[in-house]
Design an enzyme around this catalytic site. Sequence first.
Site, PDB file in Angstrom:
ATOM      1  N   ARG B 120       0.816  -1.236   0.000  1.00 53.40           N
ATOM      2  CA  ARG B 120       0.000   0.000   0.000  1.00 53.40           C
ATOM      3  C   ARG B 120       0.838   1.271   0.000  1.00 53.40           C
ATOM      4  O   ARG B 120       0.371   2.329   0.452  1.00 53.40           O
ATOM      5  CB  ARG B 120      -0.982   0.003   1.166  1.00 53.40           C
ATOM      6  CG  ARG B 120      -1.996  -1.122   1.085  1.00 53.40           C
ATOM      7  CD  ARG B 120      -3.230  -0.910   1.913  1.00 53.40           C
ATOM      8  NE  ARG B 120      -4.001  -2.144   1.923  1.00 53.40           N
ATOM      9  CZ  ARG B 120      -3.904  -3.078   2.872  1.00 53.40           C
ATOM     10  NH1 ARG B 120      -3.092  -2.902   3.890  1.00 53.40           N
ATOM     11  NH2 ARG B 120      -4.626  -4.175   2.785  1.00 53.40           N
ATOM     12  N   LYS B 142       2.749  10.912 -11.754  1.00 54.68           N
ATOM     13  CA  LYS B 142       1.869  10.020 -12.510  1.00 54.68           C
ATOM     14  C   LYS B 142       2.593   8.705 -12.743  1.00 54.68           C
ATOM     15  O   LYS B 142       3.673   8.686 -13.335  1.00 54.68           O
ATOM     16  CB  LYS B 142       1.500  10.639 -13.852  1.00 54.68           C
ATOM     17  CG  LYS B 142       0.367  11.619 -13.787  1.00 54.68           C
ATOM     18  CD  LYS B 142      -0.155  11.852 -15.198  1.00 54.68           C
ATOM     19  CE  LYS B 142      -1.196  12.934 -15.243  1.00 54.68           C
ATOM     20  NZ  LYS B 142      -1.677  13.139 -16.620  1.00 54.68           N
ATOM     21  N   GLU B 184       9.032  16.379 -26.640  1.00 55.98           N
ATOM     22  CA  GLU B 184       8.332  16.810 -25.420  1.00 55.98           C
ATOM     23  C   GLU B 184       8.818  18.189 -24.984  1.00 55.98           C
ATOM     24  O   GLU B 184       8.072  18.956 -24.384  1.00 55.98           O
ATOM     25  CB  GLU B 184       8.498  15.797 -24.280  1.00 55.98           C
ATOM     26  CG  GLU B 184       7.777  14.460 -24.485  1.00 55.98           C
ATOM     27  CD  GLU B 184       6.257  14.488 -24.165  1.00 55.98           C
ATOM     28  OE1 GLU B 184       5.747  15.499 -23.631  1.00 55.98           O
ATOM     29  OE2 GLU B 184       5.587  13.490 -24.468  1.00 55.98           O
ATOM     30  N   LYS B 230       7.369  21.632 -16.669  1.00 58.38           N
ATOM     31  CA  LYS B 230       6.630  20.515 -16.060  1.00 58.38           C
ATOM     32  C   LYS B 230       6.424  20.754 -14.566  1.00 58.38           C
ATOM     33  O   LYS B 230       5.323  20.582 -14.031  1.00 58.38           O
ATOM     34  CB  LYS B 230       7.405  19.224 -16.299  1.00 58.38           C
ATOM     35  CG  LYS B 230       6.773  17.991 -15.682  1.00 58.38           C
ATOM     36  CD  LYS B 230       5.747  17.345 -16.590  1.00 58.38           C
ATOM     37  CE  LYS B 230       4.996  16.233 -15.886  1.00 58.38           C
ATOM     38  NZ  LYS B 230       5.072  14.958 -16.563  1.00 58.38           N
ATOM     39  N   GLU B 240      -4.459  17.107 -12.024  1.00 57.88           N
ATOM     40  CA  GLU B 240      -4.987  17.320 -13.363  1.00 57.88           C
ATOM     41  C   GLU B 240      -6.464  17.644 -13.377  1.00 57.88           C
ATOM     42  O   GLU B 240      -7.251  17.049 -14.116  1.00 57.88           O
ATOM     43  CB  GLU B 240      -4.700  16.083 -14.238  1.00 57.88           C
ATOM     44  CG  GLU B 240      -4.868  16.385 -15.725  1.00 57.88           C
ATOM     45  CD  GLU B 240      -4.341  15.282 -16.616  1.00 57.88           C
ATOM     46  OE1 GLU B 240      -3.223  14.801 -16.364  1.00 57.88           O
ATOM     47  OE2 GLU B 240      -5.040  14.921 -17.574  1.00 57.88           O
ATOM     48  N   ARG B 244      -3.029  21.237 -15.535  1.00 55.47           N
ATOM     49  CA  ARG B 244      -2.120  20.146 -15.894  1.00 55.47           C
ATOM     50  C   ARG B 244      -2.505  19.466 -17.194  1.00 55.47           C
ATOM     51  O   ARG B 244      -1.670  18.865 -17.865  1.00 55.47           O
ATOM     52  CB  ARG B 244      -2.046  19.117 -14.747  1.00 55.47           C
ATOM     53  CG  ARG B 244      -0.992  18.040 -14.986  1.00 55.47           C
ATOM     54  CD  ARG B 244      -0.658  17.232 -13.743  1.00 55.47           C
ATOM     55  NE  ARG B 244       0.288  16.180 -14.084  1.00 55.47           N
ATOM     56  CZ  ARG B 244       0.884  15.405 -13.199  1.00 55.47           C
ATOM     57  NH1 ARG B 244       0.646  15.546 -11.925  1.00 55.47           N
ATOM     58  NH2 ARG B 244       1.728  14.472 -13.591  1.00 55.47           N
ATOM     59  N   ASN B 248      -1.050  17.539 -21.961  1.00 46.85           N
ATOM     60  CA  ASN B 248      -1.522  16.499 -22.873  1.00 46.85           C
ATOM     61  C   ASN B 248      -1.621  16.975 -24.318  1.00 46.85           C
ATOM     62  O   ASN B 248      -2.137  16.258 -25.173  1.00 46.85           O
ATOM     63  CB  ASN B 248      -2.887  15.984 -22.410  1.00 46.85           C
ATOM     64  CG  ASN B 248      -2.779  15.199 -21.120  1.00 46.85           C
ATOM     65  OD1 ASN B 248      -1.900  14.364 -20.966  1.00 46.85           O
ATOM     66  ND2 ASN B 248      -3.657  15.489 -20.180  1.00 46.85           N
ATOM     67  N   HIS B 251      -1.364  14.593 -27.229  1.00 45.62           N
ATOM     68  CA  HIS B 251      -1.426  13.238 -26.674  1.00 45.62           C
ATOM     69  C   HIS B 251      -2.704  12.487 -27.035  1.00 45.62           C
ATOM     70  O   HIS B 251      -2.723  11.263 -26.973  1.00 45.62           O
ATOM     71  CB  HIS B 251      -1.259  13.281 -25.147  1.00 45.62           C
ATOM     72  CG  HIS B 251       0.184  13.451 -24.722  1.00 45.62           C
ATOM     73  ND1 HIS B 251       0.946  14.533 -25.094  1.00 45.62           N
ATOM     74  CD2 HIS B 251       1.007  12.654 -23.985  1.00 45.62           C
ATOM     75  CE1 HIS B 251       2.174  14.408 -24.587  1.00 45.62           C
ATOM     76  NE2 HIS B 251       2.236  13.285 -23.907  1.00 45.62           N
ATOM     77  N   HIS B 255      -1.630   9.102 -28.362  1.00 48.55           N
ATOM     78  CA  HIS B 255      -1.933   7.823 -27.710  1.00 48.55           C
ATOM     79  C   HIS B 255      -2.642   6.873 -28.677  1.00 48.55           C
ATOM     80  O   HIS B 255      -2.397   5.667 -28.662  1.00 48.55           O
ATOM     81  CB  HIS B 255      -2.807   8.046 -26.477  1.00 48.55           C
ATOM     82  CG  HIS B 255      -2.045   8.547 -25.288  1.00 48.55           C
ATOM     83  ND1 HIS B 255      -2.671   9.095 -24.186  1.00 48.55           N
ATOM     84  CD2 HIS B 255      -0.721   8.578 -25.012  1.00 48.55           C
ATOM     85  CE1 HIS B 255      -1.752   9.448 -23.288  1.00 48.55           C
ATOM     86  NE2 HIS B 255      -0.562   9.159 -23.776  1.00 48.55           N
ATOM     87  N   HIS B 268       7.337   7.117 -27.914  1.00 54.22           N
ATOM     88  CA  HIS B 268       6.251   7.969 -27.404  1.00 54.22           C
ATOM     89  C   HIS B 268       6.343   9.394 -27.964  1.00 54.22           C
ATOM     90  O   HIS B 268       5.355   9.951 -28.451  1.00 54.22           O
ATOM     91  CB  HIS B 268       6.290   7.981 -25.874  1.00 54.22           C
ATOM     92  CG  HIS B 268       5.287   8.905 -25.249  1.00 54.22           C
ATOM     93  ND1 HIS B 268       3.927   8.709 -25.363  1.00 54.22           N
ATOM     94  CD2 HIS B 268       5.437  10.052 -24.515  1.00 54.22           C
ATOM     95  CE1 HIS B 268       3.285   9.681 -24.727  1.00 54.22           C
ATOM     96  NE2 HIS B 268       4.176  10.499 -24.198  1.00 54.22           N
TER      97      HIS B 268
END
Lengths: 368, 368
Positions: B120, B142, B184, B230, B240, B244, B248, B251, B255, B268
């Site tokens: 956990r 993330k 990026e 960033k 987000e 934030r 993206n 993206h 994606h 990527h």
Amino acid sequence: MPVIPVNTPSATYNVTIAPNLLPTLHSRLRKLNPGKPFRPFIITSPNIWSLWSKPFLASFKEPPTVLFHPAGERHKRMASVESLAQQLSTAGADRDALLLAFGGGVIGDITGFLAAIYMRGIRYVQIPTTLLAQVDSSIGGKTGVNLATGKNLIGSFHHPQAVFADTDLLRTLPPAELRAGLQESIKAGVIYDAKLFRYMEQNAEAILSTKRNADPTPLAKVVAASVRVKAEVVSQDEKESGLRMILNFGHTIGHAIEAATNYKQLLHGEAVAWGSIAALSVAVARNTISEKDANRIANLILRYGPLPTFKATAEKLVSLTSRDKKNRSGIRSFILPTAIGKVEIVRNVTEPELLAATNAMLTLMRQR
Amino acid sequence: MPVIPVNTPSATYNVTIAPNLLPTLHSRLRKLNPGKPFRPFIITSPNIWSLWSKPFLASFKEPPTVLFHPAGERHKRMASVESLAQQLSTAGADRDALLLAFGGGVIGDITGFLAAIYMRGIRYVQIPTTLLAQVDSSIGGKTGVNLATGKNLIGSFHHPQAVFADTDLLRTLPPAELRAGLQESIKAGVIYDAKLFRYMEQNAEAILSTKRNADPTPLAKVVAASVRVKAEVVSQDEKESGLRMILNFGHTIGHAIEAATNYKQLLHGEAVAWGSIAALSVAVARNTISEKDANRIANLILRYGPLPTFKATAEKLVSLTSRDKKNRSGIRSFILPTAIGKVEIVRNVTEPELLAATNAMLTLMRQR
């Protein structure tokens, strides 16, 4: 109708305990997120669903998507979580999805974990169907799955938005599951609530009655008192940095027994019951508890049996405790009762002590 | 030596960017948890380890346990997380364990997720080895893995205790990965930092130079500026809920391209580059950006290519965007540039608009 609050730094929610809750579920769920999109997904087991789908769906105009997961501790694995996540994704679940965990502890733990990690966290509600889930696992935000090397080694803290415990559901519970769940109530009494312990001593027959028309009050009273213990402890120590550890009474050896028997032979409550007897042995040997209190506890545990026997050596069981999540840098934390309703957390229980206590527990088991 | 802070409600930590960081790692790590047990476990790829284990271990008296995970987006799956967790458990890792993510984005994402859910939640540190990981994925907490139905659909927010970006590591990076990572950085310029964008326009040759003795300053400047974008964005909106989302940019279609090519054909950054060109198309068609600025952006993206081609229809790509994590109750969020260094978040991009833009992007690809 008892409504018991859980108040932690990261979440506040209620546990509602009452008969006949299922038929009013829809409006209760809508009230949790007023004005927001309502996109429920049910996660349940085929068996529970065949018994209870009708009252569950009674208040829904449109039935939600139902995803099935088999009951049983051995299915509480990463592969199941991935498969459910895949099904959610295919069914179009996004961050507004609300998962409804409808089942016992395994369904609750896996649904909570799925909610914790699906798209980095979505909402969920617990609708526990077993006694164990109603009094223990549905409350407190501990979610997770097992590894081959141990129970709940993977997981997250992620609280439900609400817990709805419909005590009518306990009517269809197999007697062994009822008795196993009551072991967690005994634990609640031992660690925190002497009154609950006494009530369970004095009303065992009425609590254990499974006759359909038996007065449900004694069992419902035990459920509410057990939930109160769990809710109070969790509210005081959400992340188990101190007090919450007391809930692990009986769990060190209990988890080892479950691992040694591949999570197949004993119900969780049954393993914890044997583990509690071993922990009592440590306490008696250390003189932290009177022999009289220790006997009262052991007798109550056995009274709510029968506890199934199993095959494992003390050496094997003790070696399995070395992977306990509560260990820090190799040091074991262990919960020892000091009186009915009181425990202490100790960090110096040695391997020889554990071996002796586990052997005493195994001897008792073989004598019965 | 730039040390850039990340300050969010749930965590505060530094990103340190400098050459020659690896040989001083041990004392840097010890300083993060003074007085606490130090139980490090390295998660890395065989390739990275064969190149860099010597400087990595130089400051350690006792070498930590090393767990290997293959690089590559297709290995970022639940089964890998389970296998690593199993290895941690067998190696005796408990809640005091500190995971060291030593690799590119895949190693960082999977190690962060493993740290989020092992028992956990345990601590971890990012030591990114690719440009993409240094400027983007190692920062912001993330973490996660892919499902067959989409990228990063499973994950947690779990911040590292620190990020150590050793720019010497970029020397062994394959040129294609350097270029993909710089996409990026271009994104960071487009969405937030017109100065960085201009610097990348004016110093492309120096930044892209892979000669061993090339002046590292231009590339190091780009790394620091990108990290700053960033870190600032994440500090303002950790989870987000708003700002934030601008990270993206490119993206949504990016994606989809990765999914359509099974995460095998494009890096990527390359997929995001094509996705940015498609997003630009939407912006131009809507007149939210001048044609001049749009051309400058597209030209810079292509200047840092070459971008590999791939096979997919616009229909397929757009249909894959319907599973985007950013969607809420079926509504897509989309990031549109309005000028160099400025974007807006819109929620009303229609399927025909996306189809037209994706077709324009595919046409451009086929012409090159």
